[in-house]
Design a protein around this motif. Structure first.
Motif, mmCIF file in Angstrom:
data_model
loop_
_atom_site.group_PDB
_atom_site.id
_atom_site.type_symbol
_atom_site.label_atom_id
_atom_site.label_comp_id
_atom_site.label_asym_id
_atom_site.label_seq_id
_atom_site.Cartn_x
_atom_site.Cartn_y
_atom_site.Cartn_z
ATOM 1 N N VAL A 146 0.842 -1.200 0.000
ATOM 2 C CA VAL A 146 0.000 0.000 0.000
ATOM 3 C C VAL A 146 0.877 1.250 0.000
ATOM 4 O O VAL A 146 0.597 2.223 -0.719
ATOM 5 C CB VAL A 146 -0.954 -0.005 1.208
ATOM 6 C CG1 VAL A 146 -1.641 1.347 1.371
ATOM 7 C CG2 VAL A 146 -2.003 -1.105 1.059
ATOM 8 N N PHE A 147 1.942 1.242 0.793
ATOM 9 C CA PHE A 147 2.864 2.382 0.793
ATOM 10 C C PHE A 147 3.459 2.599 -0.600
ATOM 11 O O PHE A 147 3.595 3.752 -1.060
ATOM 12 C CB PHE A 147 3.987 2.154 1.804
ATOM 13 C CG PHE A 147 3.561 2.314 3.240
ATOM 14 C CD1 PHE A 147 2.523 3.144 3.587
ATOM 15 C CD2 PHE A 147 4.234 1.638 4.255
ATOM 16 C CE1 PHE A 147 2.138 3.313 4.912
ATOM 17 C CE2 PHE A 147 3.860 1.796 5.576
ATOM 18 C CZ PHE A 147 2.807 2.629 5.907
ATOM 19 N N ASP A 148 3.835 1.517 -1.277
ATOM 20 C CA ASP A 148 4.394 1.646 -2.626
ATOM 21 C C ASP A 148 3.366 2.266 -3.579
ATOM 22 O O ASP A 148 3.712 3.136 -4.404
ATOM 23 C CB ASP A 148 4.830 0.272 -3.145
ATOM 24 C CG ASP A 148 6.082 -0.253 -2.450
ATOM 25 O OD1 ASP A 148 6.821 0.580 -1.866
ATOM 26 O OD2 ASP A 148 6.308 -1.482 -2.471
ATOM 27 N N GLY B 298 13.589 7.767 0.115
ATOM 28 C CA GLY B 298 14.575 7.038 0.914
ATOM 29 C C GLY B 298 14.030 5.815 1.622
ATOM 30 O O GLY B 298 14.515 5.424 2.694
ATOM 31 N N GLY B 299 13.017 5.180 1.047
ATOM 32 C CA GLY B 299 12.501 3.952 1.641
ATOM 33 C C GLY B 299 11.565 4.155 2.810
ATOM 34 O O GLY B 299 11.221 3.191 3.515
ATOM 35 N N TYR B 300 11.140 5.397 3.050
ATOM 36 C CA TYR B 300 10.197 5.663 4.142
ATOM 37 C C TYR B 300 8.779 5.714 3.563
ATOM 38 O O TYR B 300 8.588 6.254 2.455
ATOM 39 C CB TYR B 300 10.517 7.005 4.801
ATOM 40 C CG TYR B 300 9.490 7.443 5.831
ATOM 41 C CD1 TYR B 300 9.612 7.036 7.160
ATOM 42 C CD2 TYR B 300 8.406 8.235 5.466
ATOM 43 C CE1 TYR B 300 8.665 7.422 8.094
ATOM 44 C CE2 TYR B 300 7.461 8.627 6.395
ATOM 45 C CZ TYR B 300 7.586 8.217 7.705
ATOM 46 O OH TYR B 300 6.650 8.590 8.633
ATOM 47 N N PRO B 301 7.790 5.162 4.278
ATOM 48 C CA PRO B 301 7.864 4.395 5.523
ATOM 49 C C PRO B 301 8.413 2.986 5.268
ATOM 50 O O PRO B 301 8.108 2.378 4.241
ATOM 51 C CB PRO B 301 6.403 4.328 5.998
ATOM 52 C CG PRO B 301 5.659 5.334 5.187
ATOM 53 C CD PRO B 301 6.383 5.417 3.879
ATOM 54 N N ALA B 302 9.164 2.487 6.222
ATOM 55 C CA ALA B 302 9.814 1.196 6.082
ATOM 56 C C ALA B 302 9.136 0.165 6.983
ATOM 57 O O ALA B 302 8.274 0.486 7.801
ATOM 58 C CB ALA B 302 11.292 1.316 6.440
ATOM 59 N N GLU B 303 9.566 -1.075 6.841
ATOM 60 C CA GLU B 303 9.004 -2.148 7.674
ATOM 61 C C GLU B 303 9.203 -1.853 9.158
ATOM 62 O O GLU B 303 8.325 -2.150 9.975
ATOM 63 C CB GLU B 303 9.656 -3.482 7.296
ATOM 64 C CG GLU B 303 9.135 -4.657 8.117
ATOM 65 C CD GLU B 303 9.718 -5.988 7.674
ATOM 66 O OE1 GLU B 303 9.719 -6.925 8.508
ATOM 67 O OE2 GLU B 303 10.163 -6.086 6.509
#
Length: 277
Positions: free
Chosen positions: A81-83, A100-105
């Motif tokens: 969903v974030f993607d 920068g990969g945020y939000p991350a796992e």
């Protein structure tokens, strides 16, 4: 006796007579509100004197849609969903937020551990997510501007959707308002769709908050008036006599506000309103 009453009224004159009638009317009104409104006396109304009115209850969701706490097993779907949300931002001209990969796992796992993460599911499939942060947001302690108050609040973070369910932000707001009447939120100045959604829900811009990475965010607060379902003025409640017998009904507004006189049962009204002997 009748002669004594007539003499007393004559001595008091017209103003005294009107005073007695006024006192009697107030007595009857009070009696009707507090002695006959048995269903009204047990609850008190405690309105929150603010601006926007929302029901303090879990919102009614569209068919097939549910909001629940996020499970660890939901993390892959939440990251998808974030993607999807990140891709929508880029298509909408928001080229820098959530880089920068945020939000991350790790962010999702922390939200789950704190009890803040929620998923919105459509027919059991994760379609959206948000963080309902119940602790104060540290980056809101100092802003370029001013918050309207220092009362407790919840914060909405990481609101994201895959686009399959409309109105996700509104549902997140209503869900959060079931737990807190103050919500704060921030977003990037380039995030035009989110800025529009925030405005539609009645949030007020309070200034600019600086995130931990040094980037600015537009900061907003929504202060809502609690409208508790059992305190609705038009809710009908039973009228009971002192023996507990139901003798009629009235709205909660009539019971508490006294704006309308409630009908007295005949057994009580007759001795009160009969002529003097």
């Amino acid at each position: 006796c009748r002669c004594c009453v007539i003499a007393a009224l004559a001595w008091l004159g017209r103003s005294g007579y009107l005073l007695i009638i006024d006192a009697f009317t107030n007595f009857v009104s009070a009696y009707r509100r507090f002695h006959l409104g048995g269903g009204c006396r047990s609850r008190k109304i405690h309105p929150i004197d603010q601006t926007i009115s929302y029901p303090m209850q879990t919102p009614i969701l569209p068919p097939g849609v549910q909001i629940r706490p996020t499970l660890v097993s939901d993390i892959p779907a939440v990251l998808d969903v974030f993607d999807a949300a990140r891709a929508f931002m880029r298509r909408s001209g928001n080229l820098s937020q959530w880089g920068g990969g945020y939000p991350a796992e790790a962010d999702v796992r922390r939200d789950i551990a704190c009890g803040w993460s929620r998923v919105l599911t459509l027919d059991g499939r994760v379609a959206a997510t948000f963080c309902m942060m119940t602790a104060p947001e540290p980056t809101y302690n100092i802003i370029d501007g001013a918050w309207p108050d220092d009362e407790p609040y919840f914060t909405l973070h990481r609101v994201a959707s895959d686009g399959s369910v409309p109105g996700v932000f509104r549902m997140a707001v209503l869900y959060t308002l079931a737990h807190s009447n103050r919500i704060r939120v921030d977003t990037h100045l380039d995030n035009a769709p989110m800025l529009a959604a925030i405005a539609r829900e009645g949030f007020v811009r309070c200034g600019v908050a600086t995130m931990t990475d040094g980037t600015p965010r537009e900061a907003f607060q929504l202060t809502a008036q609690a409208v508790v379902p059992h305190d609705r003025a038009d809710e009908r409640l039973p009228l009971v006599d002192e023996e507990g017998n139901v003798v009629g009904s009235a709205t909660r507004g009539e019971c508490h506000g006294g704006s309308m006189l409630l009908p007295l049962p005949t057994s009580i009204a007759t001795p009160l309103l009969s002529p003097l002997p």
